[in-house]
Write an enzyme that holds these catalytic residues in place. Structure first.
Site, PDB file in Angstrom:
ATOM      1  N   SER A  14       0.729  -1.338   0.058  1.00  0.00           N
ATOM      2  CA  SER A  14       0.259   0.049   0.017  1.00  0.00           C
ATOM      3  C   SER A  14       0.718   1.231   0.156  1.00  0.00           C
ATOM      4  O   SER A  14       2.159   0.955   0.309  1.00  0.00           O
ATOM      5  CB  SER A  14      -0.710  -0.106   1.178  1.00  0.00           C
ATOM      6  OG  SER A  14       0.084  -0.124   2.347  1.00  0.00           O
ATOM      7  N   THR A  47      -4.676   8.066   4.613  1.00  0.00           N
ATOM      8  CA  THR A  47      -3.877   7.161   5.866  1.00  0.00           C
ATOM      9  C   THR A  47      -4.182   6.187   5.771  1.00  0.00           C
ATOM     10  O   THR A  47      -4.839   5.560   4.782  1.00  0.00           O
ATOM     11  CB  THR A  47      -4.623   8.060   6.952  1.00  0.00           C
ATOM     12  OG1 THR A  47      -5.874   7.714   6.979  1.00  0.00           O
ATOM     13  CG2 THR A  47      -4.487   9.435   6.991  1.00  0.00           C
ATOM     14  N   TYR A 125      -8.667  -6.234   8.879  1.00  0.00           N
ATOM     15  CA  TYR A 125      -8.815  -4.893   8.360  1.00  0.00           C
ATOM     16  C   TYR A 125      -8.906  -4.941   6.938  1.00  0.00           C
ATOM     17  O   TYR A 125      -8.615  -3.895   6.214  1.00  0.00           O
ATOM     18  CB  TYR A 125      -7.939  -4.022   9.063  1.00  0.00           C
ATOM     19  CG  TYR A 125      -6.584  -4.338   9.185  1.00  0.00           C
ATOM     20  CD1 TYR A 125      -5.619  -4.703   8.302  1.00  0.00           C
ATOM     21  CD2 TYR A 125      -5.986  -4.250  10.460  1.00  0.00           C
ATOM     22  CE1 TYR A 125      -4.130  -5.078   8.500  1.00  0.00           C
ATOM     23  CE2 TYR A 125      -4.633  -4.799  10.617  1.00  0.00           C
ATOM     24  CZ  TYR A 125      -3.930  -4.939   9.708  1.00  0.00           C
ATOM     25  OH  TYR A 125      -2.380  -4.916   9.796  1.00  0.00           O
ATOM     26  N   THR A 146       5.676 -13.889   6.873  1.00  0.00           N
ATOM     27  CA  THR A 146       5.845 -12.961   8.152  1.00  0.00           C
ATOM     28  C   THR A 146       4.457 -12.744   8.633  1.00  0.00           C
ATOM     29  O   THR A 146       4.278 -11.446   8.882  1.00  0.00           O
ATOM     30  CB  THR A 146       6.753 -11.845   7.894  1.00  0.00           C
ATOM     31  OG1 THR A 146       5.936 -10.854   7.010  1.00  0.00           O
ATOM     32  CG2 THR A 146       8.190 -12.092   7.394  1.00  0.00           C
ATOM     33  N   ASN A 148       1.642 -12.036  11.492  1.00  0.00           N
ATOM     34  CA  ASN A 148       1.586 -11.779  13.009  1.00  0.00           C
ATOM     35  C   ASN A 148       0.704 -12.943  13.709  1.00  0.00           C
ATOM     36  O   ASN A 148       0.077 -13.975  12.799  1.00  0.00           O
ATOM     37  CB  ASN A 148       0.946 -10.443  13.268  1.00  0.00           C
ATOM     38  CG  ASN A 148      -0.636 -10.172  12.692  1.00  0.00           C
ATOM     39  OD1 ASN A 148      -1.308 -11.229  12.571  1.00  0.00           O
ATOM     40  ND2 ASN A 148      -0.797  -9.145  12.476  1.00  0.00           N
ATOM     41  N   GLN A 149       0.413 -12.946  15.069  1.00  0.00           N
ATOM     42  CA  GLN A 149      -0.403 -14.094  15.345  1.00  0.00           C
ATOM     43  C   GLN A 149      -1.622 -14.137  14.814  1.00  0.00           C
ATOM     44  O   GLN A 149      -1.820 -15.502  14.404  1.00  0.00           O
ATOM     45  CB  GLN A 149      -0.293 -13.780  17.088  1.00  0.00           C
ATOM     46  CG  GLN A 149      -1.123 -14.887  17.607  1.00  0.00           C
ATOM     47  CD  GLN A 149      -1.187 -14.944  18.980  1.00  0.00           C
ATOM     48  OE1 GLN A 149      -0.387 -14.537  19.937  1.00  0.00           O
ATOM     49  NE2 GLN A 149      -2.015 -15.638  19.832  1.00  0.00           N
ATOM     50  N   GLU A 151      -3.020 -13.248  12.073  1.00  0.00           N
ATOM     51  CA  GLU A 151      -2.865 -13.865  10.705  1.00  0.00           C
ATOM     52  C   GLU A 151      -2.343 -15.339  10.575  1.00  0.00           C
ATOM     53  O   GLU A 151      -3.084 -16.074   9.709  1.00  0.00           O
ATOM     54  CB  GLU A 151      -1.728 -13.112   9.671  1.00  0.00           C
ATOM     55  CG  GLU A 151      -2.319 -11.551   9.524  1.00  0.00           C
ATOM     56  CD  GLU A 151      -1.311 -10.400   9.533  1.00  0.00           C
ATOM     57  OE1 GLU A 151       0.038 -10.881   9.584  1.00  0.00           O
ATOM     58  OE2 GLU A 151      -1.509  -9.223   9.128  1.00  0.00           O
ATOM     59  N   ALA A 214       1.818   0.940  23.680  1.00  0.00           N
ATOM     60  CA  ALA A 214       1.072   1.471  22.790  1.00  0.00           C
ATOM     61  C   ALA A 214       0.898   0.626  21.598  1.00  0.00           C
ATOM     62  O   ALA A 214       1.544  -0.553  21.529  1.00  0.00           O
ATOM     63  CB  ALA A 214       1.893   2.747  22.034  1.00  0.00           C
ATOM     64  N   ASP A 221       5.060  -4.301   8.487  1.00  0.00           N
ATOM     65  CA  ASP A 221       5.366  -4.036   6.943  1.00  0.00           C
ATOM     66  C   ASP A 221       7.058  -3.724   7.225  1.00  0.00           C
ATOM     67  O   ASP A 221       7.837  -4.267   6.383  1.00  0.00           O
ATOM     68  CB  ASP A 221       4.723  -2.881   6.400  1.00  0.00           C
ATOM     69  CG  ASP A 221       3.280  -3.034   6.069  1.00  0.00           C
ATOM     70  OD1 ASP A 221       2.290  -1.964   6.378  1.00  0.00           O
ATOM     71  OD2 ASP A 221       2.802  -4.182   5.934  1.00  0.00           O
TER      72      ASP A 221
HETATM   73  N1  LIG Z   1       3.786  -2.474  21.434  1.00  0.00           N
HETATM   74  C1  LIG Z   1       4.951  -2.771  20.926  1.00  0.00           C
HETATM   75  N2  LIG Z   1       5.978  -2.551  21.538  1.00  0.00           N
HETATM   76  C2  LIG Z   1       7.199  -2.859  21.175  1.00  0.00           C
HETATM   77  N3  LIG Z   1       7.444  -3.530  19.768  1.00  0.00           N
HETATM   78  C3  LIG Z   1       6.495  -3.519  18.835  1.00  0.00           C
HETATM   79  C4  LIG Z   1       5.234  -3.383  19.374  1.00  0.00           C
HETATM   80  N4  LIG Z   1       4.408  -3.366  18.441  1.00  0.00           N
HETATM   81  C5  LIG Z   1       5.018  -3.949  17.479  1.00  0.00           C
HETATM   82  N5  LIG Z   1       6.142  -3.973  17.829  1.00  0.00           N
HETATM   83  C6  LIG Z   1       7.690  -4.470  16.887  1.00  0.00           C
HETATM   84  O1  LIG Z   1       6.947  -4.594  15.644  1.00  0.00           O
HETATM   85  C7  LIG Z   1       7.083  -5.764  15.144  1.00  0.00           C
HETATM   86  C8  LIG Z   1       6.147  -6.370  14.093  1.00  0.00           C
HETATM   87  O2  LIG Z   1       4.729  -5.992  14.970  1.00  0.00           O
HETATM   88  P1  LIG Z   1       3.484  -6.633  14.740  1.00  0.00           P
HETATM   89  O3  LIG Z   1       2.466  -6.300  15.714  1.00  0.00           O
HETATM   90  O4  LIG Z   1       3.453  -8.186  14.663  1.00  0.00           O
HETATM   91  O5  LIG Z   1       3.073  -6.502  13.244  1.00  0.00           O
HETATM   92  P2  LIG Z   1       1.711  -6.218  12.349  1.00  0.00           P
HETATM   93  O6  LIG Z   1       0.995  -6.709  13.513  1.00  0.00           O
HETATM   94  O7  LIG Z   1       1.570  -5.014  12.145  1.00  0.00           O
HETATM   95  O8  LIG Z   1       1.990  -7.437  11.431  1.00  0.00           O
HETATM   96  C9  LIG Z   1       7.272  -6.911  16.426  1.00  0.00           C
HETATM   97  O9  LIG Z   1       8.133  -7.706  16.281  1.00  0.00           O
HETATM   98  C10 LIG Z   1       8.023  -5.662  17.270  1.00  0.00           C
HETATM   99  O10 LIG Z   1       9.253  -5.687  17.228  1.00  0.00           O
HETATM  100  C1  LIG Z   2      -3.312   0.759   4.023  1.00  0.00           C
HETATM  101  C2  LIG Z   2      -2.524  -0.044   5.046  1.00  0.00           C
HETATM  102  N1  LIG Z   2      -1.601  -0.667   4.773  1.00  0.00           N
HETATM  103  C3  LIG Z   2      -0.772  -1.726   5.420  1.00  0.00           C
HETATM  104  C4  LIG Z   2      -1.253  -2.053   6.853  1.00  0.00           C
HETATM  105  C5  LIG Z   2      -0.544  -2.887   7.722  1.00  0.00           C
HETATM  106  O1  LIG Z   2       0.185  -2.289   8.805  1.00  0.00           O
HETATM  107  P1  LIG Z   2       0.766  -3.187   9.675  1.00  0.00           P
HETATM  108  O2  LIG Z   2       2.328  -2.930   9.378  1.00  0.00           O
HETATM  109  O3  LIG Z   2       0.633  -2.653  11.262  1.00  0.00           O
HETATM  110  O4  LIG Z   2       0.493  -4.397   9.500  1.00  0.00           O
HETATM  111  C6  LIG Z   2      -2.460  -1.326   7.484  1.00  0.00           C
HETATM  112  C7  LIG Z   2      -3.056  -1.385   8.549  1.00  0.00           C
HETATM  113  O5  LIG Z   2      -4.035  -0.807   9.192  1.00  0.00           O
HETATM  114  C8  LIG Z   2      -3.180  -0.294   6.151  1.00  0.00           C
HETATM  115  O6  LIG Z   2      -4.165   0.129   6.731  1.00  0.00           O
END
Ligand SMILES: Nc1ncnc2c1ncn2[C@@H]1O[C@H](COP(=O)(O)OP(=O)(O)O)[C@@H](O)[C@H]1O
Ligand SMILES: Cc1ncc(COP(=O)(O)O)c(C=O)c1O
Length: 270
Positions: A14, A47, A125, A146, A148-149, A151, A214, A221
């Site tokens: 994106s 955004t 989303y 890659t 996340n949990q 997915e 946070a 990404d």
């Molecule tokens: N709240 C947080 N505190 C510390 N590191 C974070 C936090 N959220 C994300 N990260 C960092 O970003 C990486 C990817 O986060 P993740 O949430 O798995 O990505 P997404 O859900 O966007 O695919 C994690 O491995 C970590 O290193």
């Molecule tokens: C437009 C867009 N691209 C990518 C993402 C993926 O973000 P993340 O790296 O947190 O998975 C999002 C998440 O809301 C999004 O809205």
């Protein structure tokens, strides 16, 4: 065939005008780490979609096809890596599968990194219809996956409540044909930490990641881009790749957290 040893990646993700997700998260770090990056934007939004108002456009399939045709006609479609992320439509994801075939005809050693961007914290989303395309078409083609949990659980239909559950999900993803599975974050740590896990069948590493209080968007990404780049730079040393990826992310996340906290403090003083 390129004789240049510079790694070249086609990144289909994106684009957002304001903020950092997708190619806005990935391109610059990849360039800093020595990659030539060609980027195709699956969407151009004002955004990311966590904001109240989502404005912008979605790349049409025929527009994606035209861009790929232009690369091929000008013979600039030799890539060492292919990275895909956020996409809202099943058709564009199916189109990505055909792009992989084309790019592998140019470079049979192409490394495909799939970030199956679908959701987080228990909710999608993007439209639900993308799940079967990831599960049945793109994930089996991935050299590196890659999720996340959330997915990883959606793709396998399994849940992870402990490390054993996570390893079962990783095995299920390997059995789908994925060479390297990386869970970018799981809730298997504790209140203070999240856990990352990387596995390439021969070896598997777990890393404890201190949590900041946070929620960040764009980190997945960035994670996928950094993991791909460090895997290349360390000659696929899985342990070192995971360590360098997380170290970079933690620096960026801490900096973001500190700056945001500073801005909040100033705002509260007004
Ligand atoms: N709240 C947080 N505190 C510390 N590191 C974070 C936090 N959220 C994300 N990260 C960092 O970003 C990486 C990817 O986060 P993740 O949430 O798995 O990505 P997404 O859900 O966007 O695919 C994690 O491995 C970590 O290193
Ligand atoms: C437009 C867009 N691209 C990518 C993402 C993926 O973000 P993340 O790296 O947190 O998975 C999002 C998440 O809301 C999004 O809205």
């Amino acid at each position: 065939m390129s004789t240049d040893s510079t790694p070249r990646v086609l990144s289909i993700q994106s684009h957002v005008v304001h903020g950092y997700v997708g190619n806005k998260s990935a391109v610059f770090p990849l360039q800093v780490l020595g990659f030539e990056v060609d980027a195709i934007n699956t969407v151009q939004f004002s955004t990311h979609t966590g904001y109240k108002h989502i404005k912008g456009t979605i790349l049409k399939n025929e527009e994606m096809a035209e861009l790929i045709e232009g690369l091929a006609l000008n013979e600039v479609d030799y890539y060492t890596h292919f990275l895909t992320g956020y996409s809202r439509s099943p058709d564009s994801l199916k189109q990505i599968a055909s792009i992989i075939t084309k790019l592998k005809q140019k470079n049979p050693n192409l490394i495909y990194v799939c970030d199956p961007v679908m959701g987080d914290n228990g909710k999608m989303y993007v439209p639900d219809e993308v799940l079967p395309v990831y599960r049945d078409i793109l994930v089996p083609l991935a050299d590196i996956l890659t999720p996340n949990q959330f997915e990883a659980e959606q793709i396998t239909g399994l849940t992870m409540n402990d490390l054993d559950g996570a390893l079962k999900i990783i095995d299920a993803l390997h059995n789908k044909g994925v060479k390297t599975v990386v869970l970018s974050s799981t809730d298997l740590g504790d209140e203070q930490n999240m856990i990352g896990i990387a596995s390439n069948k021969d070896s598997c590493y777990k890393i404890v990641i201190p949590k900041f209080g946070a929620t960040f968007t764009g980190t997945g990404d960035l994670f996928a881009a950094l993991f791909m780049a460090w895997s290349h730079k360390t000659n696929k040393n899985l342990k070192l790749t995971l360590e360098k990826t997380i170290a970079t992310l933690q620096y960026i996340v801490k900096d973001t957290f500190d700056k945001a906290r500073g801005l909040l403090f100033v705002w509260l003083l007004r």
